[in-house]
Design a protein around this motif. Sequence first.
Motif, mmCIF file in Angstrom:
data_model
loop_
_atom_site.group_PDB
_atom_site.id
_atom_site.type_symbol
_atom_site.label_atom_id
_atom_site.label_comp_id
_atom_site.label_asym_id
_atom_site.label_seq_id
_atom_site.Cartn_x
_atom_site.Cartn_y
_atom_site.Cartn_z
ATOM 1 N N GLN A 42 33.452 57.824 37.930
ATOM 2 C CA GLN A 42 32.899 57.741 36.570
ATOM 3 C C GLN A 42 33.386 56.465 35.906
ATOM 4 O O GLN A 42 34.507 56.040 36.158
ATOM 5 C CB GLN A 42 33.340 58.955 35.722
ATOM 6 N N PRO A 43 32.572 55.790 35.080
ATOM 7 C CA PRO A 43 31.192 56.183 34.753
ATOM 8 C C PRO A 43 30.227 55.836 35.880
ATOM 9 O O PRO A 43 30.501 54.970 36.718
ATOM 10 C CB PRO A 43 30.895 55.327 33.516
ATOM 11 N N LYS A 44 29.103 56.526 35.909
ATOM 12 C CA LYS A 44 28.071 56.238 36.888
ATOM 13 C C LYS A 44 27.415 54.894 36.559
ATOM 14 O O LYS A 44 27.188 54.571 35.399
ATOM 15 C CB LYS A 44 27.000 57.335 36.873
ATOM 16 N N VAL A 45 27.110 54.105 37.576
ATOM 17 C CA VAL A 45 26.456 52.808 37.385
ATOM 18 C C VAL A 45 24.970 53.045 37.108
ATOM 19 O O VAL A 45 24.295 53.727 37.880
ATOM 20 C CB VAL A 45 26.616 51.916 38.636
#
Length: 256
Positions: A42-45
Motif C-alpha cells: 500500500q498504497p496501490k499504484v
Amino acid sequence: MKERKIILITAAVVGLMGQATAAGEKEKTKPLKPHQYSEFWQPKVPVVEALKAGQPPSDAIVLFDGSDLSAWQSSKGGQAQWTVNTDGSMTVKPRSGAIETKQKYCDVQLHIEWKSPPKAVGKSGQQLGNSGIFMQGLYEMQILDSYQNETYSNGQAASIYKQHIPLANATRPTGQWNEYDIIYTAPRFNKKGQVTSPARFTAMHNGILVLHNVELQGPTVYVGTAHYDKAHGCEPIKLQDHRDPVSFRNIWLREL
C-alpha cells in the motif's frame, strides 16, 4: 423437514465462513520473513493507460485538442483571440496578447507541440519564431526557431529564458513540429513569504534531455537579475504573443 435442512445448510455455511475468517486472521499474524519487511503493498499504484501515437495518457487534462480554445482565455481578460486552424493547431494572432489557461496549476507534467513560421527575410536571432511557455505565468521556457539561427545561448529554444542554457539544440528544421515534455515543480514559500524551495524544470526537446532538474533564481525578467520577490500559489500556464505567428497543437498535462 424442509425448514430443518435450510437451518443445517445455513449453519454449515456460517461455520465455513468462520473458519475462513480465522484462517485469514492467522495468515495476517504470521511472522514476516526477512525479505518481506521491505515489500510495501500500500498504497496501490494507479493504473494509467499509456500513450498512444498522438494521444494523451488516460489521466491527462487536455488543454488543446485542436477543436477550440475553451480551456484558454486572454491574459488581458475575455476570450482568447488566437486562431484555431483546420489542421488541429492554433496560431498566435500577433498583437492580440498572450493567452493563459482558465485553471491554475502548480506541479505538472506538460506536453506541448509547437511550430515556427517560415523564416522572415532580413530577420534573425530573437526575431524568428519567438514565443514562450510561462509556468504559473512567471517562469519562461523559451520557444524560438533555433534551427541554424544564432542567438544568445540562454535565449534559444528550450532555454529557461536568461537563466539556464539547454544541454542541446534539438530544434527541427523551420516549419516542422517540435515537442516539449516538461516536468515542472512549483516553488514553495514559508509563512514570511520567503522561498524555501525554488521552481525546478526538467525537460525533453524532441525526445532529447535539455534541462535536468535546473533550479530557477526567480520569475523570468528581461532586464536585470531574477529573484523571488513575493510568495504565490498555483497560477495559470501562459503562452506568449511575441508578434510571431507560432503554432501549437496537442497540449495536455498531468497534475503531479
